[in-house]
Design an enzyme around this catalytic site. Structure first.
Site, PDB file in Angstrom:
ATOM      1  N   SER A 102       0.861  -1.269  -0.140  1.00 27.92           N
ATOM      2  CA  SER A 102       0.096   0.110  -0.070  1.00 27.92           C
ATOM      3  C   SER A 102       0.696   1.217   0.234  1.00 27.92           C
ATOM      4  O   SER A 102       1.599   1.469  -0.940  1.00 27.92           O
ATOM      5  CB  SER A 102      -0.870  -0.010   1.162  1.00 27.92           C
ATOM      6  OG  SER A 102      -1.899   0.703   0.972  1.00 27.92           O
ATOM      7  N   ASP A 243      -9.844  -5.408  -4.287  1.00 29.61           N
ATOM      8  CA  ASP A 243      -9.246  -4.254  -3.578  1.00 29.61           C
ATOM      9  C   ASP A 243     -10.257  -2.995  -3.547  1.00 29.61           C
ATOM     10  O   ASP A 243     -10.327  -2.484  -4.479  1.00 29.61           O
ATOM     11  CB  ASP A 243      -7.903  -3.794  -4.101  1.00 29.61           C
ATOM     12  CG  ASP A 243      -6.924  -2.897  -3.085  1.00 29.61           C
ATOM     13  OD1 ASP A 243      -7.612  -2.175  -2.186  1.00 29.61           O
ATOM     14  OD2 ASP A 243      -5.833  -3.077  -3.197  1.00 29.61           O
ATOM     15  N   HIS A 271      -7.728  -5.558  -0.016  1.00 32.45           N
ATOM     16  CA  HIS A 271      -6.547  -4.943   0.513  1.00 32.45           C
ATOM     17  C   HIS A 271      -5.767  -5.400   1.615  1.00 32.45           C
ATOM     18  O   HIS A 271      -5.771  -4.975   2.669  1.00 32.45           O
ATOM     19  CB  HIS A 271      -6.871  -3.313   0.734  1.00 32.45           C
ATOM     20  CG  HIS A 271      -5.809  -2.375   0.655  1.00 32.45           C
ATOM     21  ND1 HIS A 271      -5.248  -1.902  -0.500  1.00 32.45           N
ATOM     22  CD2 HIS A 271      -5.091  -1.810   1.879  1.00 32.45           C
ATOM     23  CE1 HIS A 271      -4.332  -0.941  -0.180  1.00 32.45           C
ATOM     24  NE2 HIS A 271      -4.239  -0.957   1.084  1.00 32.45           N
TER      25      HIS A 271
END
Length: 294
Positions: A102, A243, A271
């Site tokens: 991320s 995600d 995610h």
């Protein structure tokens, strides 16, 4: 495993290493608001078993690393990138394989662009080539899809909930990560409670983690793709098809931008890094790293 507190860029950074220091060096960089312990233990163990000397750390404003009053001491992804360089320096590593998740994937991109000699390879997990901003049109996602509206609405509701007591803070993290998960496997609430409990108990300033969002928003360039196109680096991009924060096309965009990058698609992953994909992730990371060995 061995814990160390390093000094870099005028701050302290908590770090933890696993495996033989003479092994293949691999630095793991976690994402926004998440401490280093969010790297799955199963992933770290598998990488260590494959001869990696694994280092993970708390980004500034998380865990046991230095925390800031962001209004008085603002910073950007460039500063977070220099922290990663500081960790490499602290361990005496001229270069290493680096993986980021991320926001950590954004930091890996910045490292590759601005500090290419320090990287042997780059693994970019559930990330984006953009600097997103909820105050801009399409949330700053340019030609890529914005976060899922349903996820955003639920997350804003979670954030608005009280988080003053220890249990409220733990529940906040459980609820937050539940909303990030994909459908490939059931959400493991017990596992998340264990991580969240450790996270809350070891953080002197728990809410400082929220500083990462304005740090990202203040960063530049807003689109790294033109710079990524000039890279010459072995790269693996890993992204889930479900995600909700950075939809799958963001991962495709990173892979398309870096010449020769591989794309590992995690069907049904959100995610997150589901346990069912850890073996495949490690196999692909190790294969790329071995092929890139100096």
């Amino acid at each position: 495993m061995s814990e160390r507190i390093l000094k870099a860029n005028g701050i302290t950074l908590w770090t933890e290493s696993f495996g033989n220091p003479n092994g293949v060096p691999l630095l793991l960089i976690m994402g926004a608001s998440a401490q280093g312990l969010y790297w799955p233990d199963g992933l770290v163990r598998r990488l260590m078993d494959r001869g990696r000397f694994v280092i993970r750390y708390d980004n500034r404003d998380t865990g046991q690393s230095t925390c800031f009053d962001f209004a008085q001491n603002p910073y950007t992804l460039d500063d977070l990138t220099l922290d990663a360089v500081g960790v490499l320096d602290g361990y005496g590593l001229e270069s290493a394989h680096v993986a980021g998740a991320s926001m950590g994937g954004m930091i890996v991109q910045q490292l590759a662009i601005n500090h290419r000699p320090r990287l042997q390879s780059a693994t970019i997990i559930m990330s984006t080539p953009l600097v997103t901003n909820p105050d801009e049109p399409n949330m700053g996602c340019a030609d890529l899809p914005p976060p899922d509206p349903a996820w955003l609405a639920k997350t804003l509701g979670i954030i608005a909930s009280p988080s003053e007591t220890r249990e409220q803070k733990i529940q906040l993290r459980i609820d937050t990560f539940r909303q990030m998960a994909g459908s490939i496997e059931p959400f493991d609430e017990a596992q998340q409670r264990d991580i969240a409990t450790r996270e809350v108990d070891r953080a002197p300033n728990f809410l400082a983690m929220n500083n990462h969002t304005p740090a990202i928003m203040a960063s530049s360039p807003k689109d790294r793709r033109p710079l990524l196109a000039n890279l010459d680096i072995p790269a693996l991009v890993v992204h889930g098809t479900e995600d909700p924060i950075l939809p799958y096309p963001h991962g495709e965009a990173v892979a398309d931008a870096i010449p020769g990058a591989e794309l590992l698609t995690l069907e049904g992953a959100g995610h997150d890094m589901p346990d069912c994909y850890l073996n495949e992730m490690v196999a692909r990371m190790v294969a790329m790293q071995d092929a890139a060995a100096p």
